[in-house]
Design an enzyme around this catalytic site. Structure first.
Site, PDB file in Angstrom:
ATOM      1  N   ASP A   8      44.724  -2.597  -7.746  1.00 35.22           N
ATOM      2  CA  ASP A   8      46.121  -2.772  -7.383  1.00 35.22           C
ATOM      3  C   ASP A   8      46.379  -2.103  -6.042  1.00 35.22           C
ATOM      4  O   ASP A   8      45.708  -1.133  -5.685  1.00 35.22           O
ATOM      5  CB  ASP A   8      47.025  -2.160  -8.451  1.00 35.22           C
ATOM      6  CG  ASP A   8      48.446  -2.693  -8.423  1.00 35.22           C
ATOM      7  OD1 ASP A   8      48.702  -3.715  -7.754  1.00 35.22           O
ATOM      8  OD2 ASP A   8      49.321  -2.082  -9.073  1.00 35.22           O
ATOM      9  N   GLY A   9      47.344  -2.634  -5.334  1.00 40.84           N
ATOM     10  CA  GLY A   9      47.788  -2.047  -4.086  1.00 40.84           C
ATOM     11  C   GLY A   9      49.211  -1.562  -4.235  1.00 40.84           C
ATOM     12  O   GLY A   9      49.953  -2.008  -5.118  1.00 40.84           O
ATOM     13  N   GLU A  48      46.994  -4.902  -1.404  1.00 41.09           N
ATOM     14  CA  GLU A  48      46.335  -5.674  -2.461  1.00 41.09           C
ATOM     15  C   GLU A  48      44.950  -6.157  -2.022  1.00 41.09           C
ATOM     16  O   GLU A  48      43.983  -6.080  -2.788  1.00 41.09           O
ATOM     17  CB  GLU A  48      47.194  -6.864  -2.877  1.00 41.09           C
ATOM     18  CG  GLU A  48      48.518  -6.501  -3.526  1.00 41.09           C
ATOM     19  CD  GLU A  48      48.416  -5.965  -4.949  1.00 41.09           C
ATOM     20  OE1 GLU A  48      47.307  -5.870  -5.513  1.00 41.09           O
ATOM     21  OE2 GLU A  48      49.480  -5.651  -5.510  1.00 41.09           O
ATOM     22  N   ASP A  69      46.981  -8.135 -10.382  1.00 43.25           N
ATOM     23  CA  ASP A  69      48.300  -8.723 -10.594  1.00 43.25           C
ATOM     24  C   ASP A  69      48.795  -9.424  -9.330  1.00 43.25           C
ATOM     25  O   ASP A  69      49.915  -9.907  -9.281  1.00 43.25           O
ATOM     26  CB  ASP A  69      49.306  -7.669 -11.071  1.00 43.25           C
ATOM     27  CG  ASP A  69      49.500  -6.526 -10.089  1.00 43.25           C
ATOM     28  OD1 ASP A  69      49.049  -6.607  -8.924  1.00 43.25           O
ATOM     29  OD2 ASP A  69      50.120  -5.516 -10.492  1.00 43.25           O
ATOM     30  N   HIS A 103      52.945  -4.491 -14.241  1.00 48.94           N
ATOM     31  CA  HIS A 103      54.018  -3.680 -14.839  1.00 48.94           C
ATOM     32  C   HIS A 103      54.448  -4.250 -16.188  1.00 48.94           C
ATOM     33  O   HIS A 103      55.624  -4.349 -16.492  1.00 48.94           O
ATOM     34  CB  HIS A 103      55.197  -3.576 -13.875  1.00 48.94           C
ATOM     35  CG  HIS A 103      54.769  -3.152 -12.511  1.00 48.94           C
ATOM     36  ND1 HIS A 103      54.349  -1.873 -12.217  1.00 48.94           N
ATOM     37  CD2 HIS A 103      54.649  -3.845 -11.350  1.00 48.94           C
ATOM     38  CE1 HIS A 103      54.013  -1.790 -10.941  1.00 48.94           C
ATOM     39  NE2 HIS A 103      54.175  -2.988 -10.395  1.00 48.94           N
ATOM     40  N   ASP A 158      47.652   0.913 -10.913  1.00 51.44           N
ATOM     41  CA  ASP A 158      48.911   1.112 -10.200  1.00 51.44           C
ATOM     42  C   ASP A 158      49.166   2.601  -9.967  1.00 51.44           C
ATOM     43  O   ASP A 158      49.538   3.007  -8.859  1.00 51.44           O
ATOM     44  CB  ASP A 158      50.061   0.480 -10.989  1.00 51.44           C
ATOM     45  CG  ASP A 158      51.401   0.682 -10.314  1.00 51.44           C
ATOM     46  OD1 ASP A 158      51.607   0.086  -9.238  1.00 51.44           O
ATOM     47  OD2 ASP A 158      52.237   1.440 -10.836  1.00 51.44           O
TER      48      ASP A 158
END
Length: 145
Positions: free
Chosen positions: A9-10, A50, A72, A126, A136
């Site tokens: 994740d970024g 990302e 995501d 999320h 995250d």
């Protein structure tokens, strides 16, 4: 055959554009888990974060390995799975003819992706997915570095 699994994740905060970082959870074929994160730059975008997350994660897996890359980021996954061949064919231009944004990152990601047998998997962000939530948190930890 055994495979590696990556959740990456970024993060870009407090604004986008703004400071950006990446995080990843990497599970090896023997079940071992590693957590990684890093700060990217003081002024970037969420898309940069990302892409960097995917690049840095794949770099931690041996070339030739089978990998499931979970993200995501539709931008990252659609770019790799759908858009990249056309961009390359068109000289790094989009369908509308404009230059591909973040070209250097896409080229680096393509190099890492092509060096491994990668299956792409989207996970809703999320949404309580444990490894995605951890990735995250790691990306946000990278922002604090």
């Amino acid at each position: 055959m055994s495979q590696w699994k990556i959740w990456c994740d970024g993060a870009c905060a407090p604004t986008n554009p703004g400071p950006c970082a990446w995080g990843a959870v990497i599970e090896s074929p023997d079940g071992g888990r590693m957590e990684h994160c890093g700060f990217i730059q003081p002024m970037g975008t969420n898309n940069i974060a990302e892409l960097t997350a995917a690049i840095e994660s794949l770099r931690k897996v041996p070339a030739g390995a089978q990998v499931v890359l979970c993200s995501d980021s539709q931008y990252t996954l659609k770019g790799l799975g759908e858009w990249l061949p056309g961009w390359i064919r068109k000289g790094w231009r989009t369908a509308s003819g404009s230059p591909v944004l973040n070209k250097e990152l896409w080229q680096a990601l393509h190099q890492e992706y092509a060096a491994r047998k990668v299956k792409l998997e989207w996970v809703r962000g999320h949404n309580g997915h444990p490894e995605n939530e951890l990735a995250d948190r790691l990306a946000n930890r990278g922002l604090r570095r």
